[in-house]
Scaffold this motif. Sequence first.
Motif, PDB file in Angstrom:
ATOM      1  N   SER A  26      -2.363   9.307  -1.240  1.00 21.32           N
ATOM      2  CA  SER A  26      -1.154   9.001  -0.486  1.00 21.32           C
ATOM      3  C   SER A  26      -1.346   7.796   0.427  1.00 21.32           C
ATOM      4  O   SER A  26      -0.440   7.412   1.144  1.00 21.32           O
ATOM      5  N   GLU A  27      -2.507   7.186   0.399  1.00 22.05           N
ATOM      6  CA  GLU A  27      -2.789   6.032   1.238  1.00 22.05           C
ATOM      7  C   GLU A  27      -1.880   4.868   0.858  1.00 22.05           C
ATOM      8  O   GLU A  27      -1.564   4.657  -0.295  1.00 22.05           O
ATOM      9  N   GLU A  28      -1.455   4.098   1.865  1.00 18.88           N
ATOM     10  CA  GLU A  28      -0.602   2.939   1.636  1.00 18.88           C
ATOM     11  C   GLU A  28      -1.338   1.873   0.828  1.00 18.88           C
ATOM     12  O   GLU A  28      -2.546   1.735   0.930  1.00 18.88           O
ATOM     13  N   ASP A 119      -3.633  -2.317  14.602  1.00 22.87           N
ATOM     14  CA  ASP A 119      -3.573  -3.225  13.459  1.00 22.87           C
ATOM     15  C   ASP A 119      -2.470  -4.258  13.695  1.00 22.87           C
ATOM     16  O   ASP A 119      -1.341  -3.917  14.050  1.00 22.87           O
ATOM     17  N   ARG A 136       1.967  -4.230  10.035  1.00 23.62           N
ATOM     18  CA  ARG A 136       0.867  -3.268  10.110  1.00 23.62           C
ATOM     19  C   ARG A 136       0.711  -2.626   8.741  1.00 23.62           C
ATOM     20  O   ARG A 136       1.689  -2.403   8.038  1.00 23.62           O
ATOM     21  N   ALA A 137      -0.522  -2.307   8.369  1.00 23.04           N
ATOM     22  CA  ALA A 137      -0.791  -1.740   7.052  1.00 23.04           C
ATOM     23  C   ALA A 137       0.003  -0.453   6.807  1.00 23.04           C
ATOM     24  O   ALA A 137       0.399  -0.170   5.678  1.00 23.04           O
ATOM     25  N   LYS A 138       0.259   0.306   7.852  1.00 21.89           N
ATOM     26  CA  LYS A 138       1.024   1.550   7.713  1.00 21.89           C
ATOM     27  C   LYS A 138       2.505   1.297   7.460  1.00 21.89           C
ATOM     28  O   LYS A 138       3.242   2.220   7.131  1.00 21.89           O
ATOM     29  N   ARG A 139       2.933   0.054   7.686  1.00 18.40           N
ATOM     30  CA  ARG A 139       4.339  -0.332   7.527  1.00 18.40           C
ATOM     31  C   ARG A 139       5.254   0.476   8.454  1.00 18.40           C
ATOM     32  O   ARG A 139       6.404   0.753   8.127  1.00 18.40           O
ATOM     33  N   ASP A 140       4.719   0.842   9.613  1.00 18.52           N
ATOM     34  CA  ASP A 140       5.505   1.590  10.593  1.00 18.52           C
ATOM     35  C   ASP A 140       6.194   0.681  11.599  1.00 18.52           C
ATOM     36  O   ASP A 140       7.248   1.023  12.122  1.00 18.52           O
ATOM     37  N   TYR A 168       8.284  -2.301   3.272  1.00 17.01           N
ATOM     38  CA  TYR A 168       8.923  -1.875   4.510  1.00 17.01           C
ATOM     39  C   TYR A 168      10.288  -1.263   4.232  1.00 17.01           C
ATOM     40  O   TYR A 168      10.990  -1.687   3.315  1.00 17.01           O
TER      41      TYR A 168
END
Length: 180
Positions: A26-28, A119, A136-140, A168
């Motif tokens: 489930s990792e981005e 990040d 950010r890598a999490k796309r948050d 995104y």
Amino acid sequence: MPTQSKHWPAVLVALCAACLLAACSSEERPMKTVDYVDLERFMGDWYVIANIPTFVERGAHNAVESYALTPEGTIATTFTFRAGSFDGPLKTYHPTGFVVDRTSNALWGMQFIWPIKADFRIIYLTPDYQVTAIGRAKRDYVWVMARESAIPDEHYQTILSFLDEIGYDTSRIERVPQRW
């Protein structure tokens, strides 16, 4: 009284392995930065045009992020905005940026509270250093910034399309009111 199975340790190990594999899957997907950032050209004031706001930035007006290289090689950052309206109280924050990837200068850690470095990825930058997007890598969270307080709508739509392509949820991106 039930007897304990000899297979219980193996079942526990298998269950843990399955959980770890699920977490990995489930990792981005990785987020690419721009190839290279000339740090001296990148320094200075950037108006926040739009963002997926953090809790601190909700309702921000006239948001500006300013960067300055320090003799130690860090990036002194000043983030200012008016809270809630153009006449709202002035808020100022001073996080410190740390260049993580010295080959590209596009991957930073941004430290608001020691020892945590968030990040910070320069993922979009025009050749003239007039418009950028920080992700950010999490796309948050994401920030679209420019040297001027506004950019043409066509350029803004191009950036939104780019952000959509890299994963995104652009419906979460909000324009930041700017009036100077």
